[in-house]
Design an enzyme around this catalytic site. Structure first.
Site, PDB file in Angstrom:
ATOM      1  N   GLY A  92      62.730  60.586  37.848  1.00 48.98           N
ATOM      2  CA  GLY A  92      62.486  60.869  36.426  1.00 48.98           C
ATOM      3  C   GLY A  92      61.201  61.640  36.245  1.00 48.98           C
ATOM      4  N   GLY A  94      57.949  61.778  36.000  1.00 49.73           N
ATOM      5  CA  GLY A  94      56.866  60.833  36.250  1.00 49.73           C
ATOM      6  C   GLY A  94      55.519  61.331  35.764  1.00 49.73           C
ATOM      7  NE  ARG A  95      53.661  65.616  39.250  1.00 53.26           N
ATOM      8  CZ  ARG A  95      53.022  66.281  40.204  1.00 53.26           C
ATOM      9  NH1 ARG A  95      51.706  66.361  40.175  1.00 53.26           N
ATOM     10  NH2 ARG A  95      53.678  66.878  41.147  1.00 53.26           N
ATOM     11  CE  LYS A 114      54.981  69.690  38.380  1.00 51.45           C
ATOM     12  NZ  LYS A 114      55.787  70.575  39.233  1.00 51.45           N
ATOM     13  CG  ASP A 126      47.829  60.303  39.829  1.00 47.52           C
ATOM     14  OD1 ASP A 126      48.784  61.071  39.588  1.00 47.52           O
ATOM     15  OD2 ASP A 126      46.853  60.637  40.537  1.00 47.52           O
ATOM     16  N   GLY A 127      50.543  60.137  37.458  1.00 45.12           N
ATOM     17  CA  GLY A 127      50.888  60.937  36.285  1.00 45.12           C
ATOM     18  C   GLY A 127      50.135  62.255  36.178  1.00 45.12           C
ATOM     19  NE  ARG A 184      63.754  67.810  36.515  1.00 47.87           N
ATOM     20  CZ  ARG A 184      62.718  68.343  37.145  1.00 47.87           C
ATOM     21  NH1 ARG A 184      62.737  68.438  38.457  1.00 47.87           N
ATOM     22  NH2 ARG A 184      61.660  68.744  36.490  1.00 47.87           N
ATOM     23  CG  ASP A 258      64.228  65.184  42.821  1.00 46.46           C
ATOM     24  OD1 ASP A 258      64.699  65.201  43.961  1.00 46.46           O
ATOM     25  OD2 ASP A 258      63.008  65.168  42.595  1.00 46.46           O
ATOM     26  CG  ASN A 259      62.279  69.194  43.081  1.00 51.96           C
ATOM     27  OD1 ASN A 259      61.947  68.601  42.046  1.00 51.96           O
ATOM     28  ND2 ASN A 259      61.673  68.992  44.235  1.00 51.96           N
TER      29      ASN A 259
HETATM   30  P1  AMP Z   1      58.373  66.228  43.233  1.00 50.42           P
HETATM   31  O1  AMP Z   1      58.336  65.977  44.703  1.00 50.42           O
HETATM   32  O2  AMP Z   1      57.119  66.865  42.682  1.00 50.42           O
HETATM   33  O3  AMP Z   1      59.585  66.952  42.808  1.00 50.42           O
HETATM   34  O4  AMP Z   1      58.405  64.809  42.536  1.00 50.42           O
HETATM   35  C1  AMP Z   1      59.368  63.817  42.841  1.00 50.42           C
HETATM   36  C2  AMP Z   1      59.259  62.710  41.842  1.00 50.42           C
HETATM   37  O5  AMP Z   1      57.960  62.125  41.884  1.00 50.42           O
HETATM   38  C3  AMP Z   1      59.472  63.106  40.386  1.00 50.42           C
HETATM   39  O6  AMP Z   1      60.118  62.043  39.760  1.00 50.42           O
HETATM   40  C4  AMP Z   1      58.076  63.287  39.874  1.00 50.42           C
HETATM   41  O7  AMP Z   1      57.980  63.120  38.491  1.00 50.42           O
HETATM   42  C5  AMP Z   1      57.341  62.198  40.609  1.00 50.42           C
HETATM   43  N1  AMP Z   1      55.928  62.487  40.781  1.00 50.42           N
HETATM   44  C6  AMP Z   1      55.373  63.406  41.607  1.00 50.42           C
HETATM   45  N2  AMP Z   1      54.026  63.365  41.521  1.00 50.42           N
HETATM   46  C7  AMP Z   1      53.719  62.397  40.617  1.00 50.42           C
HETATM   47  C8  AMP Z   1      52.510  61.870  40.105  1.00 50.42           C
HETATM   48  N3  AMP Z   1      51.335  62.320  40.488  1.00 50.42           N
HETATM   49  N4  AMP Z   1      52.604  60.890  39.191  1.00 50.42           N
HETATM   50  C9  AMP Z   1      53.781  60.414  38.788  1.00 50.42           C
HETATM   51  N5  AMP Z   1      54.951  60.845  39.248  1.00 50.42           N
HETATM   52  C10 AMP Z   1      54.933  61.839  40.152  1.00 50.42           C
HETATM   53 MG    MG Z   2      60.263  67.604  41.145  1.00 52.00          MG
END
Ligand code: AMP
Ligand code: MG
Length: 491
Positions: A92, A94-95, A114, A126-127, A184, A258-259
Site C-alpha cells: 500500500g 506507505g509514504r 511521495k 518511517d513514511g 498498480r 506493485d510497481n
Molecule cells: P518500493 O520498494 O519503494 O516500491 O516500496 C514497496 C513498499 O514499501 C510500498 O508499499 C511502499 O509504500 C513501502 N515503503 C517504501 N519505503 C517506505 C518508507 N520509508 N516508509 C513507509 N513505507 C515505505
Molecule cells: Mg513502489
C-alpha cells in the site's frame, strides 16, 4: 486552500468513490521549514497552473504536505504485490498521499505526494523519502518525458532539514507526482479473492481509462469479457513500454508487481539506471543480488507480472485459458515495438528478418567491449562521414569495424536522403540520458542547498535529442577512475 492560485482548479477525488476498504483517509505529515527546490512548469501546465503559481506560499504548502487541495481529504490506497518473485501480501501507499485530482480539458490528473509521512500501510517504514531518492525520481520522470516514454510526472521537489535515517542520516524531501491514475497491478492483486471489490476496481478503471474495453451482454457489463479485454490492453501497453525502456538502456531496478502501472506508465523510480557501459545482464539495483531485474530480463519479467495480474482476475469468473490468450501476444507486441524502435535507431526504413543477425552481433559487440550504450547509438548516425568517433567507443576497433561495414552496407543499400536519415537517427538516439553520475552530482549540490544542477539537468533532459553547447560533460560516461554510484532499495 479555498482561495488563491489553486482556487480556480476543477478538483475532485474519484478514487474515493471506491468502497471504503480501498483506502484510508490520512493527512500527510508536513515537512518542517520546507523549501521548494524545483517546480516543473511543464507538469504544472498539465493541470492548468501557470508559472506564477509555482512561487506562491500556497503551492509550497500543498507540495510540502501542509495544505489540502480544495477541501479534499487526502488518502492512502491499499495494494499488495509480488516482490522479487515472491508474494509479499499487503503493501500500500506507505509514504504517499493522494491529494485529489484536477480535471482539465486534456484529462484528469491525480496529485500525489511521495515521502509525506506514515499511513496505515507503512508497515515498518518511517513514511519519509530522502532528498537523494527524491531528486532521482524528480529528474528521471521528466527525463522519460523528454525521451517520449510513458511515465508518471513530477510537479515539484520540496526539501527540508528533517533528518531521515537510512544507512546514514540524510534529510527528507517530498516529490509531488501527477498521473491520470496511480493504480498498480498490485491493486488488482490485493482484491484477487474478493469478487465485489475486484468488480468495483474493474469498473472504476474501465470507466475512467479503458472505456473501449467494456463488453456488454443484454444491457449489462459482461464482467469476464471486460476483464479479459482490459488485461489484453494492459499487456499491449506494457509490452510497448518495456520495448521503449530496452531501447534507451533503462533498467527499472524493482519491477515488482506493485510497481507496475495499470496504465502502462513507468512508475516508482528507485534504484533505476540508464546504462553507461553496455552489459546485457546489467543489474542496476545493488539490492538485487540474484539479478532478477537485469536489463535483458525486463521483458520476461513484465510478462510474468502480467500473469500475476491475470490471476487476480479469476475471481471475476474469467476462464484461465481466456486470460492466458490475452497474454499470448505479449512477445509479438514487444518484439514489434522493439524492432520498429531499433530500426529507427539504426536508420533503417523498416525491419527485415535478415536484420536479426546484425542486431545480435550489435549487442554482442557492445557487450563484449562494454561500449557506452547511449553514445554507441548516437554516433552511428555519422559513421558514413567519419567513423572514428564511433570507433573510439570500442577498445578493440577490429570487430567494431567489421560490424560497421556490414551495417553501412545494409543502411546505404536502402537509398534515401542522407541528411534526412541523419536527422531522423538523431531524433531516435538521445545524446543525453540521466546517467547515475549526473544525478549524483545534482544530488550532492542539492544536499548543500544548491538546486541549480537540478534545474540544469531538468532543462537539458526535457529535450535529450538536441546537442547543446556547454553540456559536453553531460553526454559522457563517468570518468574511468570515478567511484561507481551504487544505488539500492534504500530510499
Ligand atoms: P518500493 O520498494 O519503494 O516500491 O516500496 C514497496 C513498499 O514499501 C510500498 O508499499 C511502499 O509504500 C513501502 N515503503 C517504501 N519505503 C517506505 C518508507 N520509508 N516508509 C513507509 N513505507 C515505505
Ligand atoms: Mg513502489
Amino acid at each position: 486552500m479555498a482561495e488563491g492560485v489553486l482556487a480556480g482548479l476543477d478538483t475532485g477525488c474519484s478514487f474515493a468513490s471506491l468502497p471504503r476498504g480501498f483506502y484510508a483517509q490520512v493527512n500527510p505529515r508536513p515537512l518542517r521549514e520546507p523549501r521548494l527546490l524545483h517546480a516543473n512548469p511543464d507538469a504544472a501546465a498539465l493541470i492548468g497552473l501557470g508559472a506564477d503559481a509555482l512561487g506562491t506560499p500556497e503551492f509550497l504548502a500543498l507540495c510540502a504536505g501542509g495544505a489540502r487541495l480544495a477541501d479534499i481529504a487526502p488518502l492512502a490506497t491499499v495494494y499488495s504485490g509480488h516482490q522479487f518473485g515472491v508474494w509479499a501480501g499487503q503493501l500500500g501507499d506507505g509514504r504517499a498521499h493522494l491529494l485529489g485530482e484536477v480535471r482539465t480539458t486534456n484529462g484528469t490528473w491525480e496529485i500525489q505526494l511521495k515521502g509525506s509521512g506514515r499511513t496505515p500501510y507503512s508497515r515498518m517504514g518511517d513514511g519519509w523519502a530522502v532528498l537523494r531518492s527524491s531528486v532521482r525520481e524528480y529528474l528521471a520522470s521528466e527525463a522519460m518525458v523528454g525521451l517520449g516514454i510513458p511515465t508518471t510526472r513530477a510537479l515539484a521537489l520540496v526539501a527540508s532539514n528533517d533528518p531521515v535515517v537510512r544507512e546514514t542520516v540524510e534529510t527528507a524531501a517530498v516529490v509531488t507526482r501527477l498521473a491520470p491514475s496511480f493504480v498498480r497491478f498490485g491493486h488488482f492483486e490485493h482484491w484477487g479473492h474478493s469478487h465485489h471489490e475486484q468488480k468495483a476496481l474493474l469498473d472504476y478503471v474501465v470507466e475512467h481509462w479503458y472505456p473501449e474495453c467494456r463488453e456488454m451482454t443484454g444491457g449489462e457489463t459482461d464482467v469476464p469479457a471486460t476483464a479479459c479485454r482490459l488485461l489484453a490492453e494492459v499487456a499491449r501497453r506494457t509490452a510497448r513500454l518495456i520495448a521503449q525502456w530496452q531501447l534507451v538502456g533503462f533498467c527499472h531496478g524493482v519491477m515488482n508487481t506493485d510497481n507496475m502501472s495499470i496504465l502502462g506508465l513507468t512508475l516508482d523510480y528507485g534504484p533505476y539506471g540508464f546504462m553507461d557501459a553496455f552489459q546485457a545482464n546489467h543489474v542496476c539495483n545493488h539490492s538485487d543480488t540474484a539479478g532478477r531485474y537485469a536489463w535483458n530480463a525486463q521483458p520476461a519479467v513484465a510478462h510474468w507480472n502480467l500473469y500475476r495480474l491475470a490471476s487476480s482476475l479469476l475471481v471475476l469468473g474469467c476462464e484461465a485459458p481466456a486470460l492466458e490468450a490475452c497474454l499470448a501476444s505479449f512477445e509479438t507486441d514487444f518484439l514489434s515495438a522493439y524492432r520498429d524502435g531499433l530500426a529507427r535507431k539504426l536508420g533503417l526504413d523498416a525491419w527485415e528478418p535478415a536484420d536479426a543477425a546484425l542486431e545480435d552481433d550489435w549487442w554482442g559487440l557492445l557487450h563484449a567491449q562494454r561500449a557506452d550504450f547511449t553514445l554507441a547509438f548516437r554516433r552511428l548516425a555519422d559513421t558514413d562521414r567519419d567513423a572514428d568517433p564511433w570507433l573510439a567507443l570500442f577498445a578493440d576497433p577490429v570487430p567494431a569495424r567489421a560490424w560497421l561495414d556490414r551495417y553501412l552496407a545494409r543502411r546505404s543499400g536502402q537509398g534515401g536522403d542522407v541528411e534526412m536519415r541523419r536527422a531522423a537517427m538523431n531524433g531516435a538516439n538521445p545524446l543525453y540520458v540521466l546517467r547515475n553520475h549526473l544525478a549524483q552530482h545534482a544530488i550532492e549540490a542539492a544536499q548543500q542547498g544548491d538546486a541549480s544542477e537540478v534545474e540544469r539537468l531538468w532543462a537539458l533532459l526535457r529535450d535529450p535529442y538536441t546537442e547543446r553547447p556547454g553540456f559536453e560533460r553531460c553526454a559522457q560516461p563517468p570518468a574511468g577512475d570515478a567511484p561507481a554510484v551504487a544505488v539500492s532499495c534504500s530510499s
